[in-house]
Design a protein around this motif. Structure first.
Motif, PDB file in Angstrom:
ATOM      1  N   PRO A  45       0.825  -1.213   0.000  1.00  0.00           N
ATOM      2  CA  PRO A  45       0.000   0.000   0.000  1.00  0.00           C
ATOM      3  C   PRO A  45       0.853   1.254   0.000  1.00  0.00           C
ATOM      4  O   PRO A  45       1.981   1.257   0.491  1.00  0.00           O
ATOM      5  CB  PRO A  45      -0.781  -0.120   1.313  1.00  0.00           C
ATOM      6  N   ARG A  46       0.315   2.335  -0.571  1.00  0.00           N
ATOM      7  CA  ARG A  46       0.880   3.686  -0.430  1.00  0.00           C
ATOM      8  C   ARG A  46      -0.005   4.467   0.520  1.00  0.00           C
ATOM      9  O   ARG A  46      -1.230   4.476   0.355  1.00  0.00           O
ATOM     10  CB  ARG A  46       0.957   4.400  -1.782  1.00  0.00           C
ATOM     11  N   ARG A  47       0.589   5.115   1.504  1.00  0.00           N
ATOM     12  CA  ARG A  47      -0.164   5.783   2.561  1.00  0.00           C
ATOM     13  C   ARG A  47       0.082   7.290   2.536  1.00  0.00           C
ATOM     14  O   ARG A  47       1.109   7.756   2.036  1.00  0.00           O
ATOM     15  CB  ARG A  47       0.222   5.228   3.945  1.00  0.00           C
ATOM     16  N   ASP A  48      -0.872   8.025   3.140  1.00  0.00           N
ATOM     17  CA  ASP A  48      -0.673   9.461   3.293  1.00  0.00           C
ATOM     18  C   ASP A  48       0.087   9.735   4.575  1.00  0.00           C
ATOM     19  O   ASP A  48       0.522   8.803   5.272  1.00  0.00           O
ATOM     20  CB  ASP A  48      -2.025  10.200   3.265  1.00  0.00           C
ATOM     21  N   GLU A  49       0.278  11.002   4.894  1.00  0.00           N
ATOM     22  CA  GLU A  49       1.067  11.359   6.080  1.00  0.00           C
ATOM     23  C   GLU A  49       0.427  10.862   7.372  1.00  0.00           C
ATOM     24  O   GLU A  49       1.114  10.611   8.357  1.00  0.00           O
ATOM     25  CB  GLU A  49       1.240  12.880   6.141  1.00  0.00           C
ATOM     26  N   ALA A  50      -0.894  10.706   7.381  1.00  0.00           N
ATOM     27  CA  ALA A  50      -1.583  10.219   8.576  1.00  0.00           C
ATOM     28  C   ALA A  50      -1.600   8.705   8.658  1.00  0.00           C
ATOM     29  O   ALA A  50      -2.103   8.152   9.640  1.00  0.00           O
ATOM     30  CB  ALA A  50      -3.017  10.755   8.603  1.00  0.00           C
ATOM     31  N   GLY A  51      -1.078   8.023   7.649  1.00  0.00           N
ATOM     32  CA  GLY A  51      -1.047   6.573   7.673  1.00  0.00           C
ATOM     33  C   GLY A  51      -2.203   5.907   6.972  1.00  0.00           C
ATOM     34  O   GLY A  51      -2.239   4.677   6.874  1.00  0.00           O
ATOM     35  N   ALA A  52      -3.164   6.673   6.464  1.00  0.00           N
ATOM     36  CA  ALA A  52      -4.308   6.080   5.757  1.00  0.00           C
ATOM     37  C   ALA A  52      -3.863   5.609   4.371  1.00  0.00           C
ATOM     38  O   ALA A  52      -3.069   6.257   3.707  1.00  0.00           O
ATOM     39  CB  ALA A  52      -5.454   7.089   5.628  1.00  0.00           C
ATOM     40  N   ILE A  53      -4.392   4.465   3.953  1.00  0.00           N
ATOM     41  CA  ILE A  53      -4.020   3.889   2.665  1.00  0.00           C
ATOM     42  C   ILE A  53      -4.680   4.681   1.544  1.00  0.00           C
ATOM     43  O   ILE A  53      -5.895   4.869   1.529  1.00  0.00           O
ATOM     44  CB  ILE A  53      -4.422   2.405   2.591  1.00  0.00           C
ATOM     45  N   LEU A  54      -3.851   5.149   0.590  1.00  0.00           N
ATOM     46  CA  LEU A  54      -4.355   5.871  -0.570  1.00  0.00           C
ATOM     47  C   LEU A  54      -4.617   4.937  -1.750  1.00  0.00           C
ATOM     48  O   LEU A  54      -5.613   5.073  -2.449  1.00  0.00           O
ATOM     49  CB  LEU A  54      -3.360   6.943  -1.004  1.00  0.00           C
ATOM     50  N   ARG A  55      -3.704   3.974  -1.961  1.00  0.00           N
ATOM     51  CA  ARG A  55      -3.814   3.093  -3.121  1.00  0.00           C
ATOM     52  C   ARG A  55      -2.873   1.912  -2.920  1.00  0.00           C
ATOM     53  O   ARG A  55      -1.900   1.993  -2.173  1.00  0.00           O
ATOM     54  CB  ARG A  55      -3.450   3.868  -4.402  1.00  0.00           C
ATOM     55  N   TRP A  56      -3.178   0.795  -3.569  1.00  0.00           N
ATOM     56  CA  TRP A  56      -2.310  -0.386  -3.573  1.00  0.00           C
ATOM     57  C   TRP A  56      -1.626  -0.482  -4.926  1.00  0.00           C
ATOM     58  O   TRP A  56      -2.249  -0.285  -5.969  1.00  0.00           O
ATOM     59  CB  TRP A  56      -3.135  -1.651  -3.320  1.00  0.00           C
ATOM     60  N   TYR A  57      -0.313  -0.811  -4.929  1.00  0.00           N
ATOM     61  CA  TYR A  57       0.458  -1.006  -6.147  1.00  0.00           C
ATOM     62  C   TYR A  57       1.001  -2.432  -6.151  1.00  0.00           C
ATOM     63  O   TYR A  57       1.596  -2.879  -5.165  1.00  0.00           O
ATOM     64  CB  TYR A  57       1.625  -0.014  -6.217  1.00  0.00           C
ATOM     65  N   GLY A  58       0.787  -3.140  -7.264  1.00  0.00           N
ATOM     66  CA  GLY A  58       1.214  -4.524  -7.286  1.00  0.00           C
ATOM     67  C   GLY A  58       1.608  -4.989  -8.674  1.00  0.00           C
ATOM     68  O   GLY A  58       1.489  -4.269  -9.668  1.00  0.00           O
ATOM     69  N   VAL A  59       2.109  -6.218  -8.734  1.00  0.00           N
ATOM     70  CA  VAL A  59       2.467  -6.865  -9.991  1.00  0.00           C
ATOM     71  C   VAL A  59       1.988  -8.300  -9.941  1.00  0.00           C
ATOM     72  O   VAL A  59       1.832  -8.893  -8.867  1.00  0.00           O
ATOM     73  CB  VAL A  59       3.991  -6.832 -10.247  1.00  0.00           C
ATOM     74  N   VAL A  60       1.741  -8.858 -11.126  1.00  0.00           N
ATOM     75  CA  VAL A  60       1.419 -10.278 -11.286  1.00  0.00           C
ATOM     76  C   VAL A  60       2.516 -10.881 -12.146  1.00  0.00           C
ATOM     77  O   VAL A  60       2.828 -10.350 -13.219  1.00  0.00           O
ATOM     78  CB  VAL A  60       0.035 -10.466 -11.945  1.00  0.00           C
ATOM     79  N   GLU A  61       3.133 -11.972 -11.670  1.00  0.00           N
ATOM     80  CA  GLU A  61       4.187 -12.623 -12.431  1.00  0.00           C
ATOM     81  C   GLU A  61       3.838 -14.084 -12.661  1.00  0.00           C
ATOM     82  O   GLU A  61       3.167 -14.714 -11.841  1.00  0.00           O
ATOM     83  CB  GLU A  61       5.527 -12.500 -11.714  1.00  0.00           C
ATOM     84  N   ASP A  62       4.306 -14.615 -13.786  1.00  0.00           N
ATOM     85  CA  ASP A  62       4.078 -16.005 -14.160  1.00  0.00           C
ATOM     86  C   ASP A  62       5.055 -16.882 -13.383  1.00  0.00           C
ATOM     87  O   ASP A  62       6.270 -16.774 -13.558  1.00  0.00           O
ATOM     88  CB  ASP A  62       4.263 -16.165 -15.668  1.00  0.00           C
ATOM     89  N   ILE A  63       4.539 -17.729 -12.494  1.00  0.00           N
ATOM     90  CA  ILE A  63       5.403 -18.625 -11.706  1.00  0.00           C
ATOM     91  C   ILE A  63       5.083 -20.075 -12.011  1.00  0.00           C
ATOM     92  O   ILE A  63       5.410 -20.964 -11.217  1.00  0.00           O
ATOM     93  CB  ILE A  63       5.226 -18.340 -10.195  1.00  0.00           C
ATOM     94  N   HIS A  64       4.436 -20.321 -13.173  1.00  0.00           N
ATOM     95  CA  HIS A  64       3.987 -21.682 -13.468  1.00  0.00           C
ATOM     96  C   HIS A  64       5.170 -22.652 -13.512  1.00  0.00           C
ATOM     97  O   HIS A  64       5.127 -23.733 -12.888  1.00  0.00           O
ATOM     98  CB  HIS A  64       3.238 -21.697 -14.801  1.00  0.00           C
ATOM     99  N   ASP A  65       6.225 -22.269 -14.237  1.00  0.00           N
ATOM    100  CA  ASP A  65       7.379 -23.165 -14.343  1.00  0.00           C
ATOM    101  C   ASP A  65       8.027 -23.376 -12.988  1.00  0.00           C
ATOM    102  O   ASP A  65       8.472 -24.491 -12.664  1.00  0.00           O
ATOM    103  CB  ASP A  65       8.402 -22.587 -15.328  1.00  0.00           C
ATOM    104  N   ARG A  66       8.074 -22.308 -12.174  1.00  0.00           N
ATOM    105  CA  ARG A  66       8.660 -22.464 -10.853  1.00  0.00           C
ATOM    106  C   ARG A  66       7.830 -23.385  -9.978  1.00  0.00           C
ATOM    107  O   ARG A  66       8.362 -24.215  -9.239  1.00  0.00           O
ATOM    108  CB  ARG A  66       8.806 -21.096 -10.183  1.00  0.00           C
TER     109      ARG A  66
END
Length: 778
Positions: free
Chosen positions: A217-238
């Motif tokens: 999550p990315r938070r503001d100065e008060a600690g409240a969550i503004l937005r989530w940033y993420g990625v999806v990766e292919d781990i099928h072979d792993r």
């Protein structure tokens, strides 16, 4: 024209002779010495082809406005690229004939280049995301997907826009939907990073492949969550390799003595993956290593490991690497299973980052005989993530600087207008022959302008949630009834105000003055939206929850909910996210400062609530104010306070004034003496404490500033309260971060700029209490 800070010039007569103000002089460059009074065409001969059509149209009676026109002024004699915005207007003689032209201009080169750089940064950011093999995505605090890389559409076959909200779930394997959503819900509730694995159906092949989604999550100065940033990766072979690894582990536990079968199984399973796989015994000897591991080790360190080699001895030439390998493998062979991202490699050859998973190896009897390592090279992935983070930081910095420029420009504009009124009035008041009626008029103008400046400062502090509030518990319904009487002259006779209030009291704890200001600001906005005609509805409800607003988490409440509903033109969708910005307004010039809704949201946030806005073009707008509901106040006390004030009329006090500013200190002591009180002035808190030690019974009250070097006013007040519990202390401040963050300091406050009547009122209450105590002793 000559005194105006905006660049402008006049070209007059048949030859269009040039006259200009000082602000225009820098634009002339090397032409400056010969430009004044010269024909316009000679002065700007180098760009005459570009501006000649404008000149001709203007002399024909047309007014022209151009924005961001690129011109080569060559101000220092060399070619240059610069951009300009200007207006051309015809100038008429006494007979109404066009005799010249008038131009107002400004250079916009910095803004044009800045916008181009911002567009380039944004385009670079998009390409960085789209070229990554991982699928980048974002979601709001409630879990709704707000953006995604186009690679997700190519993988899943979903249509553009379909993954938004919870649409991405339709691409998951049915068996993985429930556990995946459970992990998401737990992370959204706790704020912990998201890390979940699931299968998706690949559109190109129809097969299901394993994916891993992780986000922070990315938070503001008060600690409240503004937005989530993420990625999806292919781990099928792993995953397949890990499954095979677990199978191999079980097989090795049963058949550790069958070395030939073990080697064959190792080759069959691990020589087909690009992952780096190896196994060591507790003495760091290589039990096995696949081809990918041996090739990478040879690239990094120039030596190829084989079964039976002492891995640490192979790293004698790089002792730091050897100790890092010993530390990680030591944890694994000791029985710890873990995953880590680490950097390895000889700096003179190649450094790389790896995500490594360690698994313990047992024999058939369950004894620990070593550990497996499964590693993947994540160097490029980490580099891309760092590049993405830098692009995001650059974009946020550009947006921040734009907001700061808008805010400071608006503040300077409004305060300069107010200072102009004050300075002009003071200049006239200095005239000895000024009529009394006009003297009173200028004095009233100065007083009114000071009040307007204080209100502007209060609105800015309210927007920033730094206003020093004086909260009290009151019935919001009763307050609405009393304020409604003030709304008629504000809204006008053609607007009908309708109130819908509950039958039961609804109490909140807030600053009454700020609440009334917020209500009037909302009513004025509604009036302007309806162009002074229509129905304005004030609807109050009690005991309601706080919903999710602009991505901020809601609350079960209870909250008092005040809705201001108008029948106006509505707010355009492109403006709805900007209406709370300071100085942003869609009204005509001179019709609004753009601070009204900024004050509303600042007051709401600082009071523990929020503001929601819903609008449809052509149908109207609803602004909803949420304030936390509280228990009713305890009865009693008001009558005694009023009696104390009445008893204080005419009572003289000895007041200790604590003020570090010399001008304010002299002015304050003069006010107190004119009110009939005796004063002792201390220039700081330390001097005030020394005065109290010399004569503790001398003073009837202390009047202290809050913001001072050394000991601050609040700390001084608390120390005096501990040492002299019966000594009244009054605080005064134009702004204090401590007061803005904590309103429960327990001392009366007179806000700067204060008037003599406000100081008199504060001391009258103290004098009344003092008079009553003296009467009780008699």
């Amino acid at each position: 024209m000559l005194s105006c800070p905006t660049a402008m010039f006049l070209a007059w007569g048949p030859d269009l002779l040039c006259f200009y103000n000082d602000a225009y002089r820098p634009f002339l460059g090397y032409r400056l010495d010969a430009a004044l009074g010269r024909p316009f065409r000679e002065v700007w001969a180098s760009i005459w082809d570009e501006i000649a059509p404008l000149v001709e149209a203007t002399l024909a009676g047309e007014s022209r406005t151009l924005t961001d026109l690129m011109l080569d002024l060559s101000r220092d004699g060399r070619p240059e690229r610069s951009w300009w915005s200007f207006t051309y207007s015809p100038v008429l003689d006494d007979d109404g004939a066009v005799r010249g032209l008038f131009c107002v201009t400004a250079e916009t080169t910095a803004r044009v280049l800045g916008e181009a750089a911002l567009r380039e940064s944004e385009d670079h950011f998009r390409h960085t995301v789209e070229l990554s093999p991982q699928v980048a995505w974002t979601c709001d605090p409630s879990g709704g997907i707000t953006s995604y890389a186009s690679r997700w559409l190519a993988l899943t076959g979903q249509a553009p826009g379909e993954p938004l909200g919870d649409g991405w779930v339709r691409a998951l394997h049915p068996d993985d939907v429930a556990p995946t959503l459970a992990v998401f819900a737990a992370s959204l509730a706790s704020g912990d990073p998201v890390d979940v694995e699931y299968r998706i159906r690949v559109a190109a092949t129809g097969e299901h492949r394993w994916m891993r989604a992780h986000a922070r999550p990315r938070r503001d100065e008060a600690g409240a969550i503004l937005r989530w940033y993420g990625v999806v990766e292919d781990i099928h072979d792993r995953r397949l390799a890990e499954d095979a690894l677990r199978g191999l582990n079980r097989t090795l536990e049963r058949r550790i003595a069958e070395a030939l079968a073990q080697r064959k199984l190792w080759a069959d399973v691990f020589e087909t993956t690009s992952a780096l796989v190896a196994a060591l015994d507790p003495d760091y000897r290589v039990l096995a290593a696949n081809r990918a591991y041996a090739d990478e080790f040879a690239r990094l360190y120039g030596v190829r490991p084989r079964a039976g080699d002492d891995l640490l001895a192979l790293l004698d030439a790089v002792p730091e690497e050897r100790e890092a390998v010993r530390s990680l493998w030591g944890r694994a062979v000791a029985g710890e299973e873990f995953t880590v991202v680490a950097e390895f490699g000889d700096p003179e050859r190649r450094r790389a980052s790896y995500e490594i998973r360690f698994t313990v190896l047992h024999d058939g009897d369950g004894r620990r005989i070593g550990a497996f390592q499964y590693a993947t090279d994540v160097t490029e992935r980490l580099r891309e993530q760092a590049q993405l983070a830098r692009a995001e930081d650059a974009l946020r910095q550009a947006q921040k600087m734009e907001a700061v420029g808008q805010l400071t420009g608006g503040v300077a504009h409004d305060f300069n207008n107010l200072l102009t009124i004050i300075r002009s009035s003071v200049d006239f008041l200095r005239r000895p022959d000024l009529a009394e009626e006009r003297r009173r008029r200028y004095l009233d103008a100065v007083s009114d302008t000071v009040d307007r400046a204080a209100k502007l400062t209060g609105q800015l502090l309210a927007f920033a949630r730094r206003q020093a509030l004086a909260p009290e518990v009151f019935d919001i319904g009763a307050r609405l009834r009393s304020v409604a009487e003030m709304l008629d002259p504000v809204t006008g006779a053609r607007i009908r105000v309708v109130m819908r209030l509950p039958d039961v009291p609804c109490h909140v704890r807030a600053d009454v003055s700020q609440f009334e200001t917020a209500l009037i600001n909302m009513a004025v906005n509604a009036r302007d939206a309806m162009r002074g005609e229509g129905t304005l509805v004030l609807h109050l409800e009690c005991g309601r929850p706080l919903p999710v607003i602009r991505g901020h988490a809601g609350s079960p409440g209870p909250f008092a909910v005040l809705s201001v509903v108008d029948e106006g033109a509505g707010i355009a969708p492109e403006h709805i996210d900007r209406i709370f910005e300071p100085f942003f307004t869609t009204k005509e010039v001179g019709k609004g400062t753009g601070l009204g809704l900024s004050q509303v949201i600042g007051f709401a946030k600082q009071s523990g609530g929020d503001v929601a806005v819903a609008s449809r073009l052509g149908e109207g707008t609803t602004v909803t104010l949420y304030l936390p509901e509280v228990a009713p106040p305890q009865a009693g006390g008001a009558t005694d306070a009023a009696a104390a004030e009445d008893a204080g009329d005419g009572c003289s006090l000895c007041v200790l004034v604590v003020e570090d500013n010399l001008e304010v200190g002299r002015f304050c002591t003069q006010i107190l003496e004119d009110l009939g009180h005796a004063c002792v002035w201390a220039h700081n808190a330390e001097a005030a404490l020394a005065e109290m030690e010399r004569s503790p019974d001398r003073f009837d009250a202390v009047f202290s500033d809050v913001v001072m070097p050394g000991i601050g006013g609040i700390a001084l007040a608390r120390r005096l309260r501990d040492q002299h519990p019966d000594l009244p202390v009054i605080l005064t401040s134009g702004y204090s971060d401590v007061l803005a963050r904590d309103d429960a300091h327990g001392f009366p406050l007179v806000r700067k700029p204060y008037s003599a009547s406000q100081v008199a009122q504060a001391l009258r209450t103290i004098a009344g209490r003092l008079s009553r105590r003296r009467s009780d002793r008699r």
